[in-house]
Design a protein around this motif. Structure first.
Motif, PDB file in Angstrom:
ATOM      1  N   VAL A  53      43.415  38.478  37.836  1.00 20.61           N
ATOM      2  CA  VAL A  53      44.772  38.265  37.328  1.00 20.61           C
ATOM      3  C   VAL A  53      45.476  37.232  38.198  1.00 20.61           C
ATOM      4  CG1 VAL A  53      45.040  40.583  36.341  1.00 20.61           C
ATOM      5  CG2 VAL A  53      45.843  40.136  38.657  1.00 20.61           C
ATOM      6  N   ARG A  54      46.431  36.563  37.578  1.00 19.97           N
ATOM      7  CA  ARG A  54      47.293  35.651  38.321  1.00 19.97           C
ATOM      8  C   ARG A  54      48.617  36.362  38.535  1.00 19.97           C
ATOM      9  NH1 ARG A  54      47.535  29.392  38.027  1.00 19.97           N
ATOM     10  NH2 ARG A  54      48.803  29.115  39.868  1.00 19.97           N
ATOM     11  N   LEU A  55      49.084  36.355  39.760  1.00 16.51           N
ATOM     12  CA  LEU A  55      50.331  37.015  40.117  1.00 16.51           C
ATOM     13  C   LEU A  55      51.507  36.066  39.920  1.00 16.51           C
ATOM     14  CD1 LEU A  55      48.956  38.675  43.347  1.00 16.51           C
ATOM     15  CD2 LEU A  55      49.386  39.781  41.164  1.00 16.51           C
ATOM     16  N   PRO A  56      52.727  36.597  39.731  1.00 15.28           N
ATOM     17  CA  PRO A  56      53.894  35.730  39.577  1.00 15.28           C
ATOM     18  C   PRO A  56      54.082  34.750  40.744  1.00 15.28           C
ATOM     19  CG  PRO A  56      54.455  37.963  38.943  1.00 15.28           C
ATOM     20  CD  PRO A  56      53.070  38.008  39.540  1.00 15.28           C
ATOM     21  N   SER A  57      53.573  35.095  41.920  1.00 15.16           N
ATOM     22  CA  SER A  57      53.681  34.220  43.096  1.00 15.16           C
ATOM     23  C   SER A  57      52.772  32.999  43.007  1.00 15.16           C
ATOM     24  CB  SER A  57      53.303  35.006  44.354  1.00 15.16           C
ATOM     25  OG  SER A  57      51.926  35.385  44.291  1.00 15.16           O
ATOM     26  N   GLY A  58      51.857  32.989  42.024  1.00  8.92           N
ATOM     27  CA  GLY A  58      50.880  31.911  41.912  1.00  8.92           C
ATOM     28  C   GLY A  58      49.545  32.272  42.542  1.00  8.92           C
ATOM     29  N   TRP A  59      49.499  33.369  43.289  1.00  6.29           N
ATOM     30  CA  TRP A  59      48.246  33.819  43.872  1.00  6.29           C
ATOM     31  C   TRP A  59      47.368  34.427  42.777  1.00  6.29           C
ATOM     32  CZ3 TRP A  59      47.799  36.009  49.383  1.00  6.29           C
ATOM     33  CH2 TRP A  59      48.530  35.229  50.269  1.00  6.29           C
ATOM     34  N   PHE A  60      46.079  34.529  43.060  1.00  5.27           N
ATOM     35  CA  PHE A  60      45.136  35.211  42.183  1.00  5.27           C
ATOM     36  C   PHE A  60      44.667  36.487  42.870  1.00  5.27           C
ATOM     37  CE2 PHE A  60      44.795  30.902  40.638  1.00  5.27           C
ATOM     38  CZ  PHE A  60      44.727  31.080  39.262  1.00  5.27           C
ATOM     39  N   ALA A  61      44.414  37.519  42.085  1.00  7.72           N
ATOM     40  CA  ALA A  61      43.846  38.761  42.599  1.00  7.72           C
ATOM     41  C   ALA A  61      42.538  39.011  41.860  1.00  7.72           C
ATOM     42  CB  ALA A  61      44.806  39.924  42.393  1.00  7.72           C
ATOM     43  N   ALA A  62      41.518  39.403  42.598  1.00  6.60           N
ATOM     44  CA  ALA A  62      40.221  39.745  42.022  1.00  6.60           C
ATOM     45  C   ALA A  62      39.922  41.196  42.359  1.00  6.60           C
ATOM     46  CB  ALA A  62      39.132  38.833  42.581  1.00  6.60           C
ATOM     47  N   GLY A  63      39.690  42.002  41.343  1.00  5.10           N
ATOM     48  CA  GLY A  63      39.292  43.396  41.542  1.00  5.10           C
ATOM     49  C   GLY A  63      37.786  43.448  41.676  1.00  5.10           C
ATOM     50  N   THR A  64      37.289  43.920  42.814  1.00  3.83           N
ATOM     51  CA  THR A  64      35.853  43.891  43.102  1.00  3.83           C
ATOM     52  C   THR A  64      35.343  45.278  43.461  1.00  3.83           C
ATOM     53  OG1 THR A  64      35.902  43.578  45.499  1.00  3.83           O
ATOM     54  CG2 THR A  64      36.254  41.608  44.140  1.00  3.83           C
ATOM     55  N   ASP A  65      34.052  45.335  43.717  1.00  8.04           N
ATOM     56  CA  ASP A  65      33.431  46.571  44.192  1.00  8.04           C
ATOM     57  C   ASP A  65      33.791  46.851  45.643  1.00  8.04           C
ATOM     58  OD1 ASP A  65      31.905  44.269  44.885  1.00  8.04           O
ATOM     59  OD2 ASP A  65      30.140  45.510  45.262  1.00  8.04           O
ATOM     60  N   GLN A  66      34.501  45.919  46.282  1.00  8.09           N
ATOM     61  CA  GLN A  66      34.941  46.107  47.670  1.00  8.09           C
ATOM     62  C   GLN A  66      36.412  45.727  47.818  1.00  8.09           C
ATOM     63  OE1 GLN A  66      32.195  44.172  50.313  1.00  8.09           O
ATOM     64  NE2 GLN A  66      30.575  45.621  49.839  1.00  8.09           N
ATOM     65  N   GLY A  67      37.254  46.320  46.970  1.00 10.23           N
ATOM     66  CA  GLY A  67      38.685  46.153  47.090  1.00 10.23           C
ATOM     67  C   GLY A  67      39.264  45.026  46.268  1.00 10.23           C
ATOM     68  N   VAL A  68      40.535  44.729  46.548  1.00  6.71           N
ATOM     69  CA  VAL A  68      41.259  43.647  45.888  1.00  6.71           C
ATOM     70  C   VAL A  68      41.245  42.446  46.821  1.00  6.71           C
ATOM     71  CG1 VAL A  68      43.475  42.873  44.962  1.00  6.71           C
ATOM     72  CG2 VAL A  68      42.767  45.264  44.655  1.00  6.71           C
ATOM     73  N   TRP A  69      40.740  41.338  46.328  1.00  6.31           N
ATOM     74  CA  TRP A  69      40.709  40.100  47.092  1.00  6.31           C
ATOM     75  C   TRP A  69      41.831  39.223  46.579  1.00  6.31           C
ATOM     76  CZ3 TRP A  69      35.577  37.967  49.192  1.00  6.31           C
ATOM     77  CH2 TRP A  69      34.771  39.026  49.632  1.00  6.31           C
ATOM     78  N   LEU A  70      42.679  38.748  47.476  1.00  2.45           N
ATOM     79  CA  LEU A  70      43.828  37.917  47.120  1.00  2.45           C
ATOM     80  C   LEU A  70      43.589  36.482  47.558  1.00  2.45           C
ATOM     81  CD1 LEU A  70      46.517  40.455  48.300  1.00  2.45           C
ATOM     82  CD2 LEU A  70      45.922  39.924  45.935  1.00  2.45           C
ATOM     83  N   PHE A  71      43.865  35.553  46.641  1.00  2.00           N
ATOM     84  CA  PHE A  71      43.638  34.137  46.898  1.00  2.00           C
ATOM     85  C   PHE A  71      44.935  33.381  46.682  1.00  2.00           C
ATOM     86  CE2 PHE A  71      39.621  35.943  45.727  1.00  2.00           C
ATOM     87  CZ  PHE A  71      38.733  35.357  46.613  1.00  2.00           C
ATOM     88  N   GLU A  72      45.266  32.548  47.647  1.00  2.00           N
ATOM     89  CA  GLU A  72      46.476  31.740  47.566  1.00  2.00           C
ATOM     90  C   GLU A  72      46.211  30.522  46.699  1.00  2.00           C
ATOM     91  OE1 GLU A  72      49.684  29.720  50.614  1.00  2.00           O
ATOM     92  OE2 GLU A  72      47.936  30.730  51.411  1.00  2.00           O
ATOM     93  N   GLY A  73      47.119  30.249  45.779  1.00  2.00           N
ATOM     94  CA  GLY A  73      47.029  29.043  44.968  1.00  2.00           C
ATOM     95  C   GLY A  73      45.822  29.008  44.073  1.00  2.00           C
TER      96      GLY A  73
END
Length: 179
Positions: A53-73
Motif C-alpha cells: 500500500v501507499r501511505l498518505p505520506s508518500g511512503w510505501f508499506a509492504a506486508g511480509t512474512d517478517q513484519g511490515v517493511w516501510l519504504f520512503e518515497g
C-alpha cells in the motif's frame, strides 16, 4: 523491444520491468513472457510479500512474512526505512486517511498511528486478537472498520466479518487523557 530486454537482463542489480503500467521486481529466473525478472538480494525479493500500500505520506508499506517493511518515497528496491513488528506474518494492509496503518496478521489486526511508522513503532490497538486477519476495509461514511477474519486461535470468537465503530479503533485525540 528485444534489445531493451537483453540490456535489462544483463544489469547486475535493481532490474525493473514495466508492462502495461505495472512495475515488476521478482525473484524468479524467468517469467511466462520470457523476461528475466531479478531483484536485489536480501531485500523484499527474499520475503513473501502479501500486501503493498501507499501511505498518505508518500511512503510505501509492504506486508511480509517478517513484519511490515516501510519504504520512503519511490525506492521499493532499496533498503527499508523501517521494519515494524518483524515477528508478525502480515497478510493484509490498509492505509488510513490520517496517515496511520492497519496490519492484518495471523494474530489480529494491529493499528498504528502515523507517528508509530518508524523503527520500534508499536500499535496503539489490536482488534480481533488471536484470529487471522485476511481482509480490511475502512468505511469512512459509517465511521467503521471491517476486519475479515478466520478462527486461528483455539476458542476464538473473533471470526467472520467484524465491524468496529470509530470509538473502538481510531486513535485517541491528541491531548486526550488516557483512561
Amino acid at each position: 523491444g528485444p534489445d531493451a530486454i537483453t540490456r535489462l537482463q544483463r544489469q547486475p542489480r535493481r532490474v525493473v520491468t514495466r508492462a502495461g503500467g505495472v512495475m515488476f521486481a521478482n525473484a524468479s529466473s524467468s517469467s511466462a513472457s520470457g523476461v528475466d525478472l531479478l531483484r536485489p538480494p536480501g531485500l523484499l525479493g527474499g520475503r513473501f510479500v502479501y500486501a503493498l500500500v501507499r501511505l498518505p505520506s508518500g511512503w510505501f508499506a509492504a506486508g511480509t512474512d517478517q513484519g511490515v517493511w516501510l519504504f520512503e518515497g519511490r525506492d521499493l528496491l532499496g533498503p527499508p526505512s523501517a521494519i515494524i513488528v518483524p515477528s508478525a506474518h502480515v497478510a493484509c494492509l490498509l492505509a488510513l486517511p490520517d496517515g496511520g496503518l492497519v496490519a492484518g496478521t495471523l494474530s489480529g489486526a494491529l493499528l498504528f498511528s502515523a507517528e508509530a511508522l518508524r523503527p520500534g513503532g508499536r500499535p496503539y490497538a489490536v482488534l480481533a486478537q488471536s484470529s487471522a486477519v485476511w481482509a480490511l476495509l475502512d468505511l469512512p461514511d459509517r465511521g467503521g472498520l471491517i476486519v475479515g477474519t478466520s478462527a486461528w486461535g483455539a476458542g476464538s470468537e473473533s471470526r467472520g466479518a467484524l465491524f468496529y465503530t470509530s470509538g473502538v479503533w481510531q486513535p485517541p485525540k491528541s491531548g486526550a487523557a488516557a483512561s
